[in-house]
Design a protein around this motif. Structure first.
Motif, PDB file in Angstrom:
ATOM      1  N   GLN A 124       0.841  -1.207   0.000  1.00 43.81           N
ATOM      2  CA  GLN A 124       0.000   0.000   0.000  1.00 43.81           C
ATOM      3  C   GLN A 124       0.867   1.244   0.000  1.00 43.81           C
ATOM      4  O   GLN A 124       0.582   2.211  -0.714  1.00 43.81           O
ATOM      5  N   GLU A 127       2.096   2.051  -3.238  1.00 42.30           N
ATOM      6  CA  GLU A 127       0.998   2.329  -4.161  1.00 42.30           C
ATOM      7  C   GLU A 127       0.773   1.183  -5.140  1.00 42.30           C
ATOM      8  O   GLU A 127       0.351   1.389  -6.279  1.00 42.30           O
ATOM      9  N   PHE A 129      -1.628  -1.167  -5.498  1.00 39.16           N
ATOM     10  CA  PHE A 129      -2.973  -1.423  -4.978  1.00 39.16           C
ATOM     11  C   PHE A 129      -3.367  -2.887  -5.084  1.00 39.16           C
ATOM     12  O   PHE A 129      -3.814  -3.505  -4.118  1.00 39.16           O
ATOM     13  N   ALA A 132      -1.445  -5.125  -2.707  1.00 40.61           N
ATOM     14  CA  ALA A 132      -1.851  -4.913  -1.310  1.00 40.61           C
ATOM     15  C   ALA A 132      -3.172  -5.621  -1.032  1.00 40.61           C
ATOM     16  O   ALA A 132      -3.343  -6.276   0.010  1.00 40.61           O
ATOM     17  N   MET A 133      -4.107  -5.505  -1.956  1.00 40.33           N
ATOM     18  CA  MET A 133      -5.403  -6.168  -1.797  1.00 40.33           C
ATOM     19  C   MET A 133      -5.234  -7.681  -1.691  1.00 40.33           C
ATOM     20  O   MET A 133      -5.862  -8.351  -0.855  1.00 40.33           O
ATOM     21  N   TYR A 136      -3.804  -8.606   1.806  1.00 46.07           N
ATOM     22  CA  TYR A 136      -4.829  -8.550   2.857  1.00 46.07           C
ATOM     23  C   TYR A 136      -5.824  -9.702   2.690  1.00 46.07           C
ATOM     24  O   TYR A 136      -6.296 -10.297   3.673  1.00 46.07           O
ATOM     25  N   LEU A 158      -9.327  -3.730   6.175  1.00 44.40           N
ATOM     26  CA  LEU A 158      -8.184  -3.074   5.550  1.00 44.40           C
ATOM     27  C   LEU A 158      -8.339  -3.072   4.025  1.00 44.40           C
ATOM     28  O   LEU A 158      -8.029  -2.085   3.352  1.00 44.40           O
ATOM     29  N   GLN A 159      -8.808  -4.202   3.489  1.00 45.66           N
ATOM     30  CA  GLN A 159      -9.068  -4.265   2.055  1.00 45.66           C
ATOM     31  C   GLN A 159     -10.079  -3.190   1.636  1.00 45.66           C
ATOM     32  O   GLN A 159      -9.896  -2.474   0.642  1.00 45.66           O
ATOM     33  N   ASP A 161     -10.916  -0.420   3.175  1.00 43.51           N
ATOM     34  CA  ASP A 161     -10.355   0.929   3.300  1.00 43.51           C
ATOM     35  C   ASP A 161      -9.517   1.276   2.075  1.00 43.51           C
ATOM     36  O   ASP A 161      -9.561   2.395   1.551  1.00 43.51           O
ATOM     37  N   LEU A 162      -8.728   0.275   1.630  1.00 46.29           N
ATOM     38  CA  LEU A 162      -7.891   0.498   0.463  1.00 46.29           C
ATOM     39  C   LEU A 162      -8.743   0.697  -0.793  1.00 46.29           C
ATOM     40  O   LEU A 162      -8.446   1.536  -1.647  1.00 46.29           O
ATOM     41  N   GLU A 165      -9.989   4.160  -0.759  1.00 44.92           N
ATOM     42  CA  GLU A 165      -8.906   5.073  -1.110  1.00 44.92           C
ATOM     43  C   GLU A 165      -8.728   5.150  -2.617  1.00 44.92           C
ATOM     44  O   GLU A 165      -8.371   6.193  -3.166  1.00 44.92           O
ATOM     45  N   ASN A 166      -9.012   4.046  -3.305  1.00 46.15           N
ATOM     46  CA  ASN A 166      -8.858   3.994  -4.759  1.00 46.15           C
ATOM     47  C   ASN A 166     -10.202   4.157  -5.488  1.00 46.15           C
ATOM     48  O   ASN A 166     -10.299   3.849  -6.673  1.00 46.15           O
TER      49      ASN A 166
END
Length: 999
Positions: A124, A127, A129, A132-133, A136, A158-159, A161-162, A165-166
């Motif tokens: 994350q 960046e 994305f 990171a997904m 998690y 957390l997923q 939230d990410l 964010e995107n």
């Protein structure tokens, strides 16, 4: 088990190559590896990162030889932590994923979850994305497999939230929902937080109902968890969501609940914001008193919190509420307070905005001067604040005010200032609008050329700004102006430009409107083919839009083209099609209009019965449409058409039905006119009994409808009809009734006219005292109303009554008064009538010099008025006065025209006995002679008249009738009249007129 290998394909950073010539060292023990790790940890703490990583890499190789997953996991985790601290996030993530693999091989899911989460955070931070997904997601899957739903929920969170964010809100919604499903009932705070986050996601997706539901669930959970503050915050968010979906009742309830839970003294700004929200939603519900209270509370709190800018806004909204509830004075007071607070906050732009609102309210109250002053104050503030946007807005408002007050020069100057600002801001579209308004002002000022110049500038700017729609609109306005100036050619050019712009912009409605304008211009210019072509283009657009009502209009106008061309048959075919379409589309009113036009066309063609038939069809449609007013109007047309064709019974029946409908509609004044029309029909039939009966009914109907003026007009007409029938006493009585009716309607001048008409009856019967009495009454009424026409005419009539019974002094007095009043009235017709009467009185007494003095003034009046007929009549009277007073040279001069024959006209067809009129004037001729030259041949001259029959003292001068020619005594055919004027020398002048005798 290496389930995360797919994440490591792109990472190959951990292996250190070993030279082929090197000797393979002896494997390290677990203790030695642990020592290396401890040393590396110390190096990392001391900032020796490269050394630490080198040591850890060596330890990692050793651990792999020992086949010790736990030790490998610890080392990889340590490597990840160091890389992460050095912001090498991708390298850190690689290490964490290797550690996770090792921990899971070592059957330690808890540690695996931890490093997977660290990998997710690292990705994350880099960046990355998608990676990171995935990290998690892997952590959540491990947690779920380990029956650790709480941790799995945290990973899903957390997923989510990410994803937020995107801006992948649908994914976030799914993940938050999944997280909630993983939690049991004991973890209330986490469930509350997830619901709150889910509510935000719904807001992002503009699903306010879902947002409100989630926020309320969150508030309930926070309350169960004992977190009242968080519960209140969630309710406030729910209130905003309810507000957005216009569920104001729920929103208001929650805002009030929130206000009840807050300590305004401790949290004044939060309380003020809540009061503002409450003011906002109560205003939207038009609960103005509640909204005023809320905004007032908010303003006080903002002032306590030393926030004058927010206080200004709250005060302004309170003022707006007062304005909307009709309490204008209170509104202006609050606006004034808002302006003061905005000035304290040095927010002069907002102060200007509030002043604009105040000025608008003053305008609505028609306080024009106050509104202008307030706008000007706002303009000064906007300029001081260098707020160009606000400045130009106020300039526009002032300019519009100037237009509404017909102060077009001021308005133009203000629009010019606005255009200058827009051009500085490079806002071509707005500048175009300002220029168009300047053009409109010049058009209203009667300066079409200047107006068109501004329109052209506006079109150019709009075109440059790419706003082809506005360019089309202004070009169309230019066409309208040129059309009003009757400059059809240039109007067509402007409309053509508008048409091209509309087509380029794809604005079919503007294209359609412009085509219709062009078609109408061509129709007026009798360019029928072009007009029809434009209407046919319009028809295609109407058809494409399935606008049958428009198509009916187009068909009707094409029909009108053919009708104007004289092609009645084709015109009627188009009218029939238009009627059918209008009827099909449920627009019988338009169908009736087209039928009326068709009926009018048939009447023009002399097809009276067909015309009346069409009118009857129109009546039927109006009746079926349950439109009695329209039906009655059509019946009136039937009555008129039938009467013109002398079909009196049809006319009477139609007017009778119309009168009945008008009475049903309680439009008695129209019913009265229909009844009067029936009376006219009976008068045409010479059935005076029925005519008078319906005239009387019309009077009664008009009186019942309180249309006193029409009742009086009818009574004047009835009185005149009685006079024509020779019923003098009835005529007199009716004129007196008319006079009384006029007085009742407040028109003493017309009452005087009725009495004057009455006075002419005894005057003609030489009953001078009766005539004088009526004229005296009329004179008093005229003087009370100061009606110059009635004043002059009453004095002339009264003067005639005196004069004819030998009371010349009374006559002179009235005639002279009539002249003086007429002079003061500046009414040339009145003055001419009074002067003519006064001159005629002098002439009748042979006071020729006095008569001529008056005629000179009357001649000036005729010449100034450009009244050629009156001028000729006056010259004839003056000529006669000069002739009778032996001033023959003056007579010839005043005639101001040559000798000759006036009547019959050259080439005129004559029959029976006809007067031959002309002028023979001058002092140097000895005689004149009028002859008829049969077949135009001089040797076939037939004597008609000569000057010897005139008095010798006139020396044969005449201006008027020379002879009465009995044409029946002569053969039919083309002949000549010859007037010969003979001089003492024996010479003569001849004047000829060709006539055709046709008996």
């Amino acid at each position: 088990m290496r389930i995360f290998f797919f994440l490591l394909i792109s990472f190959s950073l951990l292996a250190v190559p070993v030279p082929l010539s090197a000797q393979t060292p002896a494997p390290l023990s677990v203790a030695q590896v642990a020592a290396l790790v401890e040393e590396a940890t110390k190096q990392a703490a001391e900032g020796e990162v490269e050394e630490a990583l080198s040591a850890l890499e060596e330890a990692n190789r050793a651990a792999s030889l020992l086949d010790n997953p736990r030790l490998t996991a610890q080392i990889q985790t340590k490597i990840g932590d160091i890389q992460r601290s050095e912001r090498e996030f991708l390298l850190a993530a690689e290490a964490y994923l290797s550690a996770a693999d090792a921990w899971l091989e070592n059957d330690n899911p808890r540690a695996g979850i931890t490093v997977l989460a660290k990998a997710g955070v690292s990705f994350q931070s880099a960046e990355a994305f998608r990676e990171a997904m995935d990290a998690y997601a892997a952590a959540a899957e491990v947690a779920q497999n380990a029956d650790d739903n709480a941790t799995a929920a945290s990973m899903r969170k957390l997923q989510a939230d990410l994803a937020v964010e995107n801006e992948q809100f649908a994914i976030a919604e799914e993940l938050y929902t999944a997280a909630l499903e993983l939690l049991d009932g004991d973890d209330l705070s986490e469930q509350a937080d997830l619901n709150q986050r889910l509510g935000a996601v719904y807001e992002y997706q503009e699903d306010m109902e879902g947002a409100a539901e989630a926020y309320m669930a969150s508030a309930d959970l926070w309350a169960q968890a004992g977190a009242a503050q968080y519960a209140d915050q969630a309710k406030e968010k729910a209130a905003r969501a309810y507000e957005k979906i216009e569920n104001y009742a729920e929103a208001e309830s929650l805002y009030r609940e929130r206000l009840g839970a807050i300590d305004a003294e401790q949290e004044p700004m939060d309380a003020a914001s809540l009061w503002e929200a409450l003011g906002r939603i109560t205003r939207r519900q038009e609960k103005y008193a509640d909204s005023i209270e809320a905004y007032t509370q908010a303003a006080e709190l903002w002032l306590d919190a030393e926030s004058p800018e927010r206080a200004a806004q709250a005060l302004a909204y309170a003022g707006q509420n007062y304005a909307d509830s009709g309490e204008e004075e209170a509104a202006l007071e609050f606006y004034a307070d808002a302006v003061e607070q905005a000035k304290v906050a040095d927010d002069l732009g907002y102060a200007a905005a509030v002043l604009s609102a105040a000025a608008k309210l003053q305008l609505e109250q028609e306080e024009i001067g106050s509104a202008r002053a307030t706008y000007e104050e706002a303009l000064d503030l906007a300029r001081t604040a260098e707020d160009a946007g606000r400045e130009v807005d106020i300039l526009l408002r002032l300019a519009a005010l100037g237009r509404s007050q017909k102060e077009l020069e001021i308005s133009t100057e203000l629009y010019t200032q606005a255009v200058d600002i827009w051009q500085e801001m490079d806002n071509k579209r707005a500048a175009a609008e300002g220029l168009a308004y300047i053009g409109l002002n010049y058009a209203d000022l009667g300066e079409p050329d200047i107006a068109l110049n501004y329109y052209e500038q506006a079109i150019s700017l709009a075109d440059g700004a790419g706003d082809l729609n506005y360019a089309a609109a202004v070009a169309s306005a230019a066409g309208d102006l040129l059309r009003a100036q009757e400059d059809a050619g240039r109007a067509a050019e402007a409309y053509t430009d508008a048409l091209n712009y509309a087509r380029a912009a794809g604005n079919s409605q503007r294209e359609l409107d412009t085509l219709v304008n062009l078609a109408q211009i061509e129709l007026q210019a009798e360019r029928f083919d072009e007009s029809i072509a434009h209407y046919e283009e319009a028809m295609a657009l109407w058809e494409a839009a399935d606008d049958k009502a428009g198509m009916a209009q187009g068909l009707a106008y094409i029909g009108l083209n053919y009708a104007t061309m004289g092609d009645a048959e084709t015109a009627l075919d188009y009218y029939d099609q238009a009627v059918a379409l209008a009827t099909e589309t449920g627009d019988p009113d338009y169908a009736v209009s087209v039928l009326l036009e068709a009926a009018r066309l048939q009447a023009q063609q002399g097809a009276t019965s067909r015309s009346i038939s069409l009118y009857q069809e129109a009546r039927k449609l109006a009746a079926e449409n349950d439109d009695p007013g329209r039906e009655a109007d059509v019946l009136n047309r039937i009555g008129q058409a039938a009467r013109e064709s002398k079909d009196y019974q049809t006319s009477i029946d139609a007017y009778r039905d119309a009168a009945e409908l008008w009475r049903t509609l309680e439009q008695g004044e129209k019913a009265a006119r229909a009844l009067a029309a029936i009376g006219q029909n009976y008068a045409d039939l010479e059935n005076s009994v029925q005519a008078l009966a319906f005239y009387e009914r019309a009077v009664t109907q008009a009186q019942q409808a309180e249309d006193a003026q029409y009742a009086a007009t009818l009574q004047d007409g009835i009185a005149k009809y009685y006079s024509e029938l020779g019923q003098r006493s009835e005529a007199l009585a009716m004129y007196e009734k008319a006079a009384a009716q006029w007085q009742q309607s407040g028109d003493a001048g017309q009452a005087a006219q009725s009495l004057l008409s009455a006075a002419k009856i005894p005057l003609a019967a030489r009953e001078y005292d009766a005539a004088a009495a009526l004229a005296t009454e009329a004179k008093a009424l005229a003087d009370s109303r100061r009606s110059p026409a009635a004043q002059v005419q009453s004095r002339i009539t009264l003067g005639d009554a005196y004069w004819l019974q030998g009371e010349q002094d009374g006559g002179w007095a009235e005639y002279n008064e009539a002249v003086e009043i007429a002079r003061g009235s500046q009414d040339r017709e009145l003055l001419a009538a009074a002067l003519d009467k006064l001159a005629g009185a002098h002439f009748s007494l042979r006071h020729y010099e006095e008569a001529l003095d008056v005629y000179v003034e009357l001649l000036d009046v005729a010449i100034a008025a450009g009244d050629r007929a009156l001028e000729t009549a006056v010259r004839k009277r003056m000529w006669l006065a000069y002739r009778n007073s032996r001033q023959l040279d003056a007579a010839a001069a005043i005639a101001n025209r040559p000798n000759g024959i006036d009547l019959p006209r050259d080439g005129e067809v004559v029959s029976g006995t006809v007067p031959v009129e002309g002028l023979v004037s001058g002092t140097d001729f000895s005689k004149w002679q009028l002859d008829l030259l049969l077949d135009g041949e001089e040797d076939a001259a037939t004597f008609i008249e000569w000057s010897g029959s005139l008095p010798s003292w006139s020396r044969g001068q005449v201006w008027g009738e020379l002879a009465a020619l009995d044409t029946s005594a002569y053969p039919n055919g083309d002949h000549k009249l010859r007037l010969r004027v003979v001089y003492p020398s024996g010479n003569y002048d001849e004047y000829f007129v060709d006539i055709n005798i046709h008996n």
